[in-house]
Design a protein around this motif. Structure first.
Motif: not given
Length: 354
Positions: A179-193, A200-208
């Motif tokens: 029922v949970r093969p992965e979290w998908g895009l759960s946790g998404n918080a930002a769009f950085i352009v 590069a020096e920031i750990d975004l935790g996979g949330n951006a």
């Protein structure tokens, strides 16, 4: 792959000898696609010997929400086919000549390959390897070795977030009861352009979502306008779906996966009837104990570009203006000259040093 692999390789410039090429993409359009890719992604034409264009898709079994693990920009399908077609376009000698005439010169020794990242197994499959020149065989071997190392590390990190082992995730990708093969895009918080160096020096935790952009190469602002009216909008759709599905999963989400039934191949209902569910299931958003994994929040959009350029785009496009003015996205612009962050609040900019 042999003969079969060659036949299945996409070709944008001919129709495999059937007719007179009437089904092919016209040369002018292929050149335009290639030029747009460079302007919208920030990728420099003067690039490496081996360049990978990587789509993504998720490997799952018996999953009514499989499309939510594939590429949203590809209409809920895996992105590999698009990557294959673009690689064929960029390796086309006629396209390269046309780009050179427009001042975009791809080095003769640069070769583009297509691949697809399986986000449930963290395996990257490379397509059409039979077309890679012998001169680039060593480059491809080194690249594949790096992919294997990175994939193993990524799988380990994802498994830890799910409280499982890496081997268990691989099993879950093929298990009909998962029922949970992965979290998908759960946790998404930002769009950085902006340029990759910005984060590069920031750990975004996979949330951006990261979109490479160099404002100095976008003379008329058209590339930024394309980013803010297309991928930024898609990111906001995704963010809003996760936000509302978490806030009230019974009304705006889809409830528990284990009690769903698929209707017509286009939706799900809870139990034996009722209305079609409109959002995401609980397993995409919550831990098994009911605590939320996804933090519901409106998308933060961070852009490094001249302030006036961003403001002009917001005011010129209603779809962007409504999102910004109504607070559906939190727009922050980093001024590349004064190094200040400007936040749009009710039609005005507020600023503070970065």
């Amino acid at each position: 792959m042999g003969e079969r692999g060659h036949v299945l390789t996409p070709a944008a410039c001919n129709d495999h000898g059937h007719g007179h090429g009437t089904n092919a993409i016209p040369l002018e359009q292929r050149i335009a696609y290639a030029r747009t890719m460079f302007s919208l992604t920030g990728l420099s034409p003067d690039t490496a010997r081996l360049v990978a264009l990587v789509g993504h898709g998720g490997c799952t079994t018996n999953n009514a929400f499989a499309a939510s693990l594939d590429c949203g920009a590809c209409g809920g399908h895996p992105g590999g086919p698009n990557a294959r077609l673009m690689a064929a376009i960029l390796n086309d000698g006629q396209v390269r000549a046309g780009l050179t005439d427009q001042g975009i010169a791809i080095p003769d020794d640069s070769w583009f390959i297509a691949a697809q990242h399986d986000t449930t197994r963290d395996v990257v499959e490379i397509f059409d390897r039979q077309l890679v020149p012998a001169s680039h065989a060593a480059d491809l071997a080194r690249f594949e070795q790096a992919l294997q190392s990175a994939g193993a590390q990524c799988l380990k990190e994802r498994a830890a977030r799910l409280g499982r082992s890496a081997d268990d995730l691989l099993t879950g990708a093929m298990h009909w009861g998962e029922v949970r093969p992965e979290w998908g895009l759960s946790g998404n918080a930002a769009f950085i352009v902006g340029p990759r160096a910005l984060t590069a020096e920031i750990d975004l935790g996979g949330n951006a979502f990261l979109h490479s952009y160099d404002w100095t190469r976008d003379k008329d602002g058209s590339a930024l306008a394309g980013i803010m009216t297309a991928p930024m909008i898609v990111a906001q759709w995704i963010n809003c779906q996760y936000l509302f599905s978490t806030i009230d999963n019974e009304v705006f989400g889809a409830g528990d996966k284990t009690t769903q039934n698929v209707v017509g191949g286009f939706g799900v209902v809870q139990g034996s009837g009722g209305d079609l569910c409109v959002g995401l299931p609980r397993q995409s958003l919550f831990h098994d104990d009911g605590t939320p994994y996804h933090t519901p929040r409106r998308l933060a959009v961070v852009i490094e570009a001249p302030l006036q350029r961003v403001q002009d785009i917001v005011l010129a496009h209603d779809v962007v203006g409504r999102l910004v003015e109504n607070g559906w996205i939190n727009l922050v612009v980093i001024d590349p000259w004064k190094h200040k962050a400007h936040h749009w609040v009710r039609g005005e900019w507020t600023s503070r040093p970065c």
